[in-house]
Design a protein around this motif. Structure first.
Motif, short mmCIF file in Angstrom:
data_model
loop_
_atom_site.label_atom_id
_atom_site.label_comp_id
_atom_site.label_asym_id
_atom_site.label_seq_id
_atom_site.Cartn_x
_atom_site.Cartn_y
_atom_site.Cartn_z
N SER A 104 -22.27 1.63 18.87
CA SER A 104 -21.89 0.22 19.31
C SER A 104 -21.71 -0.72 18.35
O SER A 104 -20.73 -1.54 18.35
CB SER A 104 -23.01 -0.33 20.16
OG SER A 104 -22.91 0.57 21.32
N VAL A 105 -22.37 -0.79 17.06
CA VAL A 105 -22.03 -1.53 15.86
C VAL A 105 -20.64 -1.36 15.33
O VAL A 105 -19.77 -2.17 15.35
CB VAL A 105 -23.19 -1.43 14.84
CG1 VAL A 105 -22.79 -2.06 13.70
CG2 VAL A 105 -24.54 -1.76 15.41
N ILE A 106 -20.54 0.03 15.22
CA ILE A 106 -18.99 0.62 14.82
C ILE A 106 -17.86 0.06 15.69
O ILE A 106 -17.09 -0.72 15.27
CB ILE A 106 -19.09 2.14 14.58
CG1 ILE A 106 -19.99 2.29 13.39
CG2 ILE A 106 -17.62 2.38 14.25
CD1 ILE A 106 -20.16 3.95 13.58
N ARG A 107 -18.22 0.15 16.91
CA ARG A 107 -17.25 -0.38 17.85
C ARG A 107 -16.88 -1.93 17.93
O ARG A 107 -15.80 -2.45 17.83
CB ARG A 107 -17.36 -0.07 19.43
CG ARG A 107 -16.56 -0.70 20.58
CD ARG A 107 -16.01 0.23 21.38
NE ARG A 107 -15.30 -0.46 22.40
CZ ARG A 107 -14.02 -0.67 22.51
NH1 ARG A 107 -13.35 -0.14 21.53
NH2 ARG A 107 -13.36 -1.09 23.57
N HIS A 108 -17.92 -2.71 17.75
CA HIS A 108 -17.94 -4.13 17.59
C HIS A 108 -17.00 -4.60 16.25
O HIS A 108 -16.07 -5.22 16.33
CB HIS A 108 -19.38 -4.87 17.52
CG HIS A 108 -19.31 -5.99 17.10
ND1 HIS A 108 -18.86 -6.95 18.21
CD2 HIS A 108 -19.76 -6.71 16.14
CE1 HIS A 108 -18.83 -8.38 17.65
NE2 HIS A 108 -19.33 -8.13 16.16
N MET A 109 -17.35 -3.74 15.17
CA MET A 109 -16.70 -4.11 13.92
C MET A 109 -15.02 -3.72 14.00
O MET A 109 -14.39 -4.47 13.42
CB MET A 109 -17.23 -3.17 12.85
CG MET A 109 -18.82 -3.74 12.61
SD MET A 109 -19.05 -5.49 11.79
CE MET A 109 -18.34 -5.22 10.38
N GLU A 110 -14.84 -2.59 14.79
CA GLU A 110 -13.27 -2.17 15.03
C GLU A 110 -12.78 -3.29 15.81
O GLU A 110 -11.53 -3.82 15.46
CB GLU A 110 -13.25 -0.83 15.71
CG GLU A 110 -13.78 0.20 14.76
CD GLU A 110 -13.64 1.63 15.52
OE1 GLU A 110 -13.68 1.57 16.73
OE2 GLU A 110 -13.83 2.48 14.83
N LEU A 111 -13.39 -3.65 17.02
CA LEU A 111 -12.68 -4.72 17.87
C LEU A 111 -12.44 -6.08 17.23
O LEU A 111 -11.52 -6.75 17.54
CB LEU A 111 -13.62 -4.91 19.01
CG LEU A 111 -13.71 -3.91 20.06
CD1 LEU A 111 -14.52 -3.85 21.29
CD2 LEU A 111 -11.95 -3.63 20.74
N GLY A 112 -13.45 -6.45 16.24
CA GLY A 112 -13.55 -7.92 15.89
C GLY A 112 -13.18 -7.94 14.42
O GLY A 112 -13.26 -8.97 13.66
N SER A 113 -12.52 -6.76 13.97
CA SER A 113 -12.11 -6.67 12.31
C SER A 113 -10.96 -7.89 11.95
O SER A 113 -11.35 -8.66 10.93
CB SER A 113 -11.39 -5.44 12.00
OG SER A 113 -10.17 -5.37 12.54
#
Length: 160
Positions: A104-113
């Motif tokens: 979920s952290v990785i997904r957040h970083m991808e969505l908010g890059s």
């Protein structure tokens, strides 16, 4: 899964039911406010990211806009459990985010890059901490390697 013994001081003379995050409800009997028995509960498997930031006053409004945009991403992130930005009077900011997993952290970083890139132009990131289960933290080492984060393995805790 990490387990720890927990003693509760609830003032009651009737059975108390506890619903742990994983498993079946546990009932305890208290006699004269003394626990009669011990329970075993699982430590929460939450991943927390803490960021320490310094922001010049000239960028404060733009940074706050970015914070609001990052929080808005939660609608696309079922594993993003909580997010908060706390502001000190001297331009210091602390960002705290809780996730149900490293994925979920990785997904957040991808969505908010795109927002994160814009934020880096506005502020100085002075520190990053990652808290959570060892196996989850290991998944994040490469992603956060450029920020020189502190890694803290969660051993004790609870989540309601």
């Amino acid at each position: 899964m990490t387990k720890t013994s927990v003693f509760l001081g609830v003032q009651t003379r009737r059975p108390t039911t506890i619903l742990p995050a994983v498993g079946k409800p546990l009932s305890l009997w208290f006699i004269q406010n003394q626990i009669v028995g011990e329970i075993i509960v699982s430590v929460p498997q939450i991943v927390t990211v803490v960021g320490y930031i310094t922001i010049p006053e000239t960028h404060a409004a733009s940074f706050r806009k970015n914070c609001a945009e990052m929080i808005e991403l939660r609608k696309q992130e079922p594993g993003h459990l909580a997010s908060a930005y706390s502001f000190g009077s001297d331009g210091a900011v602390v960002s705290r985010e809780d996730y149900d997993s490293a994925d979920s952290v990785i997904r957040h970083m991808e969505l908010g890059s795109h927002i994160f890139e814009s934020t880096q132009e506005l502020v100085s990131i002075t520190g990053v901490e990652l808290h959570g289960p060892a196996a989850e933290l290991e998944k994040l080492r490469e992603l956060f390697s450029g920020m020189n984060p502190g890694f803290f393995v969660t051993e004790f805790g609870f989540r309601r």
